[in-house]
Every structure is written in structure tokens, then in C-alpha cells.
Enzyme design. Structure first.
Site, mmCIF file in Angstrom:
data_model
loop_
_atom_site.group_PDB
_atom_site.id
_atom_site.type_symbol
_atom_site.label_atom_id
_atom_site.label_comp_id
_atom_site.label_asym_id
_atom_site.label_seq_id
_atom_site.Cartn_x
_atom_site.Cartn_y
_atom_site.Cartn_z
ATOM 1 N N PRO A 73 6.515 31.790 39.149
ATOM 2 C CG PRO A 73 4.446 30.789 39.466
ATOM 3 C CD PRO A 73 5.132 32.094 39.496
ATOM 4 C CD GLU B 127 -12.940 39.469 19.360
ATOM 5 O OE1 GLU B 127 -11.953 40.161 19.670
ATOM 6 O OE2 GLU B 127 -13.596 38.825 20.209
HETATM 7 P P1 ADP Z 1 10.575 27.563 38.769
HETATM 8 O O1 ADP Z 1 11.250 26.615 39.668
HETATM 9 O O2 ADP Z 1 11.055 28.977 38.913
HETATM 10 O O3 ADP Z 1 9.091 27.503 38.778
HETATM 11 P P2 ADP Z 1 11.882 26.001 36.796
HETATM 12 O O4 ADP Z 1 13.280 26.185 37.218
HETATM 13 O O5 ADP Z 1 11.262 24.718 37.177
HETATM 14 O O6 ADP Z 1 10.965 27.184 37.273
HETATM 15 O O7 ADP Z 1 11.804 26.215 35.237
HETATM 16 C C1 ADP Z 1 10.998 25.446 34.417
HETATM 17 C C2 ADP Z 1 11.620 25.243 33.073
HETATM 18 O O8 ADP Z 1 11.680 26.465 32.358
HETATM 19 C C3 ADP Z 1 13.058 24.791 33.153
HETATM 20 O O9 ADP Z 1 13.116 23.410 33.228
HETATM 21 C C4 ADP Z 1 13.645 25.304 31.864
HETATM 22 O O10 ADP Z 1 13.400 24.402 30.826
HETATM 23 C C5 ADP Z 1 12.846 26.546 31.592
HETATM 24 N N1 ADP Z 1 13.597 27.746 31.997
HETATM 25 C C6 ADP Z 1 13.226 28.631 32.931
HETATM 26 N N2 ADP Z 1 14.110 29.634 33.028
HETATM 27 C C7 ADP Z 1 15.082 29.373 32.144
HETATM 28 C C8 ADP Z 1 16.287 30.044 31.765
HETATM 29 N N3 ADP Z 1 16.664 31.193 32.333
HETATM 30 N N4 ADP Z 1 17.042 29.469 30.808
HETATM 31 C C9 ADP Z 1 16.670 28.323 30.224
HETATM 32 N N5 ADP Z 1 15.559 27.651 30.531
HETATM 33 C C10 ADP Z 1 14.750 28.155 31.474
HETATM 34 ZN ZN ZN Z 2 -14.192 41.084 23.790
#
Ligand code: ADP
Ligand code: ZN
Ligand code: MG
Length: 617
Positions: free
Chosen positions: A206, A427
């Protein structure tokens, strides 16, 4: 909301019209005084009357002074007879204008009917409104089978995403550039007899940019983009999923060439015949429909289906065969270079002060995904805004890294002096062991400020991105994990609940070490346990045992042995370097947090001192 407003409007209209009706019905048009027949005759004989108007059995009498009087007469008796009977002076009568009208029918009929009409109209209006509502609900029910796909048209410049917005992910972009080419120029491929791929499966954890990347494909190819999430296919009603799939593809065909994006494909694409619960059949039908639709397009239908999932292992095999989602594009957690690039993309619209080096931020954030990095910069901006700064500085970013990893600081969570001391030793134990073991990750920060659910924390970060982990590293990590518990016991002779999380983590790692990675010498190089990916209420419920009772015992024995060894290693270090630990605790009690440089200094200082003592002695 719209409905309520409309109904209110109807009620308002009804209210207005009713009150209008009543007012015409009830209020007399003119002020009439009642008069009896003898007075009328008298007035006529005196020559006071200007005109007479007879309406049915009423006589309207307009006098010389323009007042109007109303006289009732018997309906059977004619006016001539009446005047004769009452001895009206015929000479005077000639002066009077006599007018006989049949009562204007509308008026009288209305007067007659209104008492019946009003309730009738009310009831009718009520029924009408109800009907409309039911109809609305009906038509909504009809809409149910339609897909809720959101469309991003190519003209939509504001929501347009291109490959420029996706940082890193070089291989994935190359692979998808081909898809863009197919969409833009299908002839080139068809002429060579190539089959245009129908489906591309984006696989990755994700937040790695699957959704973003598929939108970028649509943006690059300049084609419409229909997106729907797998979970949106499945509703409470049977058959909805399949009908939504049909509708989605119908829409897509009308707009071809285009991209259909199915997010979270695993929600519908899970292996058939393996689920639990009632929605299973429904899901299978939905999946079948997707398969049917994908088989349905011929070579000329220029639709490419992109699907995203973070669980490719649980997808139905039929989805993955050639002609369906036969292309796989893997997105991984970004490397340090990619992280820097992603940070740059998200830093575009944010003002940073000069001390911010995005490379350093990338170094400090191993394991962060694109979504995490985006979130990180956003948090940093919020921190800066809260402190009324005009630029985001390094401190804001470091602060938010910790917030993203460990949860927000809880300054109000005050520890008593003793608790603070126990936490400090705990810690310091983690930190000391991490520092002493060459295979452990270096310590970046030690703190006794509570964060999230932990009373204190020791932040370790690997020097580089790790794709493979050695057994030695695992063992070092184990020793660091148990060190907190060991220190408490060594220093205070008693342990607290603060160590329970550490122990759980240690047990988990040991289990993986033995059962998944084959790193136990006793049990040998094999895996134990078969993970069944049955997801029920969001949890994996089974881990099938594929080993005997005897082996289970051995595994338990090995887990205990690994942890016992780790405790021994930790205890050794703690006993040997007790004075260093006391130094760390002293600083922690005073300042609550120690940053990396200061932490290292404690050890260097020691070296100098010991050198000096050597010189002296
Ligand atoms: P997934 O669908 O894989 O869970 P998303 O495409 O929804 O992830 O990504 C969530 C957010 O993370 C995007 O809207 C973007 O802002 C950021 N993000 C993720 N990967 C990149 C990337 N390679 N470059 C720039 N932004 C990214
Ligand atoms: Zn600890
Ligand atoms: Mg997504």
C-alpha cells in the site's frame, strides 16, 4: 437534501393556494348591510335607491350614497309580485335601474364545492408527493446496478497526472510506457500481428503509488480513465456486482480507447471457492463477470484494464492467465534515490529553509513508501505552520519523521521520577546494546518522552536500505530487543510492563527466523507452517500446521533458546559497560532526549578518559 427542499416547496405552494382559496371564499367583496323588505320598499318609495341587482334569492340594493345593502327574499316569489304586494310606487321604481343576473356560476359552484374540494385536493397532493418519492426511490434502485466508476476525461487538466508526477519506479514506468504506446498507436502493433495486452496488474505494498501510476498512464495516453474500487462492486444485494461490471465495461466500450482501472482487485478477485461467509457467491459472480468481459473484447477494442493489488498471492489463477492480467508490474518500497525523487516531487509547492537537504531526509526514512513521504512533508508543513514559521526547516521534518514512525509525542503523559528512571535505564539498555553490537543498526535517538503507546523509545535506523537480512543481523536485533527487559532486571531487580512489547516483537522475529527463513541449525533448512490466506473480518485466521506435534515442541524449544542466547548477549554487554549506561541515563534524566552525535560522544569521551588513565598508570 434536494428532496427535502423540493417537498418543502410543494407544501409551501399548497399552503399558499389553500389560504388564497379560503380568503376568497370567506371574505365578502364589499361591506354589505342586511336590510329587510319593508325598509327596502320604503327606500324605493323615498327615491333613495340608485339600482337593484337581483341574484337568485338575494337583492343587492345600491343606495344614492353608494352604500350597498343586501335583502333576502323568498326564492319562489318573483320581484314583480313582491313589489306589487308591498305597494311600491311605480313612478319611483322607474327611476331605479333593475338588473337581474343569474348568479355567476363559477362563484356559486365554488362556494358549494369548496368544502369538499379542499380536503380532496390536500389528499391528492399528499398522494402525489408520496408517489414521486417512491418513484425516486425506484429509479435509485434502478441506478443500483450501474457502476459507480469515476471518470477522468483527458480534457480534465486539473486532475491530470503524468509520469512526471510519479518519481522513481523506473522499471514500472518503462513497462507502462509501452501500454501508453499501445493506446496511442494501436495500428502499429496490430499490423505486426501482436496481441494488445488486455490487462496489467500493478502489484505492490500500500502507498507505493499504484493508483497514481495508473492515472499517469491515462494522462500520458490522453484517454479517458474509469476507476472503480473492487469493494464497490460488492453490495448488500445479490447480482449487483456483476451488473456493475457489465455497466462499467459498457461505458468503457463507448469511450474506447480508454483505461479501466480496478483498484483493490483482491476484494473481488480472491480465489474462488475458498471464502467464508455469504458474500462469497456474490464475489464469485462478480469475478466471473470480469473474466467474461475481458474475454469479450476483440483485437480492435482498445480498452486496457489496469488493476492494482497488494495481495497478488491470493488472486484467482484464472485472472492471471494470458489474455487477462498477463502483465505484471511490481512496485516496491522506494530505494533511497527514489525516496529523494519522491520528496522532490512533493516538495514542489512547499517553501523550505536552506538547512533542509532532501537527500538526508531520504536517508532517514528507509522503508517509507511514497504515501508515507507525502504524509511526512505534509506533517512537517503543519508543524511549521503551528509555530508560525514561513518556511519548513529541518527540525520540523525530523520531528514529523518520528511522528510518522512512532505516533505523536505525548508531553502530557508525565512519568513519575521513578518511572522516568526505569524508562531511562530501559532505553539506555536498548541503546547501549545496539551501539556495542556491530550487526545492529546504529542509534539515532534515545528518548524518555512518551510517544504513541511507548513510554520511551530508542530510534535505530539502518545505514542503507536492506533487501536481505543476515542471521547475524537478526540475532543482534533480538539482543537489542530484549536489552530493555534485561537492564530493568539487572538494575532494579524487578521488571515492569514496559517490556512486553519488546518481548512480543522478539518472539515474532524468532519465530520467523526458525519457521520461515530456515535459520535454525537444529530444525534445519525448511519452512514450517503453511499460511492459508483466508481473510475473515480482516484477520488471517489460520496458519496450517504442516509438521508433527514433536516438531512443534522442538520449535518452541528453539524459540526459547534463541531468546535465552539473546538475553545472555545483552546481559554481558550491560554488565561490562554499566558505567556507560549510567552516563546515558544521567543525560536522559536531565534532557529527556539524546541525539545521535551526543550519544556517540558519550562513548568517545570514555575512550579519551580511558586512554588518559592508561597514560597515567
Ligand atoms: P497505492 O494505490 O499503491 O496504495 P497511491 O497511488 O494511492 O498508493 O499513493 C498514495 C500517494 O502517495 C500518492 O497520492 C502520492 O502522493 C504518493 N506517492 C506514492 N508513490 C509515489 C511516487 N512514486 N511519486 C510521487 N508520489 C508518490
Ligand atoms: Zn523497550
Ligand atoms: Mg491505491
Amino acid at each position: 437534501m434536494k428532496n427535502i427542499a423540493r417537498n418543502l416547496f410543494y407544501v409551501f405552494i399548497a399552503f399558499i393556494s389553500i389560504s388564497l382559496l379560503f380568503s376568497t371564499y370567506l371574505s365578502p367583496t364589499q361591506n354589505k348591510t342586511d336590510m329587510d323588505i319593508t325598509t327596502m320598499v320604503e327606500k324605493i318609495n323615498n327615491g333613495d335607491v340608485k339600482s337593484i341587482k337581483i341574484i337568485n334569492d338575494k337583492i343587492d340594493l345600491t343606495l344614492k350614497d353608494d352604500t350597498v345593502a343586501e335583502v333576502s327574499k323568498e326564492p319562489t316569489e318573483s320581484l314583480g309580485e313582491l313589489f306589487k304586494n308591498y305597494n311600491v310606487n311605480p313612478d319611483q321604481l322607474k327611476q331605479v335601474k333593475v338588473e337581474v343576473t343569474q348568479d355567476s356560476s363559477v362563484d356559486s359552484w365554488l362556494k358549494l364545492l369548496l368544502p369538499f374540494l379542499i380536503p380532496f385536493v390536500l389528499v391528492a397532493a399528499f398522494i402525489y408527493i408520496m408517489m414521486r418519492q417512491v418513484q425516486g426511490a425506484n429509479s435509485r434502485a434502478m441506478m443500483f446496478g450501474q457502476s459507480k466508476a469515476r471518470e477522468v476525461a483527458p480534457q480534465d487538466k486539473k486532475n491530470k497526472v503524468t509520469f512526471r508526477d510519479v518519481a522513481g519506479a523506473k522499471e514500472a514506468k518503462e513497462e507502462l510506457a509501452e501500454i501508453v504506446e499501445f493506446l496511442k498507436n494501436p495500428k502499429k502493433f496490430i499490423n505486426l500481428g501482436a496481441r494488445i495486452p488486455k490487462g496489467v496488474l500493478l502489484v505492490g505494498p500500500p502507498g507505493t503509488g499504484k493508483t497514481l501510476l495508473s492515472r499517469a498512464v491515462a494522462g500520458e495516453a490522453n484517454v479517458p480513465f474509469f476507476s472503480i474500487s473492487g469493494s464497490e462492486f460488492v453490495e448488500m444485494f445479490v447480482g449487483v456486482g456483476a451488473s456493475r461490471v457489465r455497466d462499467l465495461f459498457r461505458k468503457a466500450k463507448r469511450n474506447s480507447p480508454c483505461i479501466v482501472f480496478i483498484d483493490e482487485l483482491d476484494a473481488v478477485g480472491r480465489q474462488r471457492g475458498a471464502g467464508l461467509g455469504g458474500s462469497n457467491d456474490e464475489r464469485e459472480q462478480t469475478l466471473n463477470q470480469i473474466l467474461v468481459e475481458m474475454d469479450g473484447f476483440d483485437v480492435t477494442t482498445n480498452i486496457i484494464v489496469i488493476a492494482a493489488t497488494n495481495r497478488p498471492d491470493i488472486l484467482d489463477a484464472a485472472l492471471l492467465r494470458p489474455g487477462r492480467f498477463d502483465r505484471r508490474v511490481v512496485l516496491d518500497a522506494p530505494s533511497i534515490d527514489d525516496r529523494e525523487a519522491i520528496l522532490k516531487v512533493h516538495a514542489r509547492k512547499k517553501p523550505f529553509s536552506d538547512d533542509v537537504d532532501l537527500r538526508k531526509v531520504a536517508q532517514r526514512t528507509p522503508g517509507f513508501t511514497g504515501a508515507d513521504l507525502n504524509n511526512l512533508l505534509n506533517e512537517a508543513a503543519i508543524f511549521a505552520a503551528r509555530k508560525n514559521k514561513t518556511k519548513i526547516d529541518l527540525a520540523d521534518i525530523l520531528e514529523s519523521i518520528e511522528k510518522v514512525i512512532l505516533g505523536p509525542e505525548r508531553k502530557s503523559h508525565l512519568l513519575s521520577e521513578h518511572e522516568k528512571k526505569v524508562t531511562a535505564y530501559h532505553e539506555a539498555g536498548h541503546a547501549l546494546v545496539a551501539h556495542e553490537l556491530p550487526n545492529a543498526d546504529p542509534v539515532h535517538k534515545v528518548s524518555v518522552v512518551s510517544r504513541g503507546r511507548a513510554a520511551g523509545y530508542t530510534l535505530k535506523l539502518p545505514l542503507r536500505d536492506k533487501y536481505l537480512q543476515t542471521k547475524e543481523e537478526f540475532l543482534a536485533e533480538l539482543a537489542v530487543l530484549v536489552a530493555g527487559h534485561v537492564t530493568e532486571k539487572e538494575v532494579f531487580g524487578d521488571v515492569t510492563t514496559g517490556a512486553s512489547n519488546d518481548l512480543r516483537e522478539a518472539t515474532k522475529i524468532t519465530k520467523q527466523l526458525i519457521m520461515q527463513y530456515g535459520m535454525s541449525d537444529v530444525l534445519g533448512q525448511r519452512t514450517f507452517g503453511k499460511r492459508e490466506e483466508l481473510i475473515f473480518l480482516g484477520k488471517e485466521i489460520t496458519e496450517q500446521r504442516d509438521y508433527s506435534e514433536k516438531v512443534a515442541e522442538q520449535i518452541d524449544g528453539e524459540i526459547s533458546r534463541f531468546i535465552a542466547d539473546a538475553i545472555k548477549t545483552a546481559l554481558n554487554i550491560i554488565k561490562k559497560k554499566r558505567n556507560k549506561m549510567d552516563d546515558i541515563v544521567e543525560v536522559l534524566m536531565k534532557k529527556e532526549t539524546i541525539e545521535q552525535a551526543e550519544f556517540e560522544a558519550i562513548f568517545d569521551e570514555g575512550k579519551e578518559k580511558s586512554n588518559i588513565t592508561e597514560v597515567i598508570s
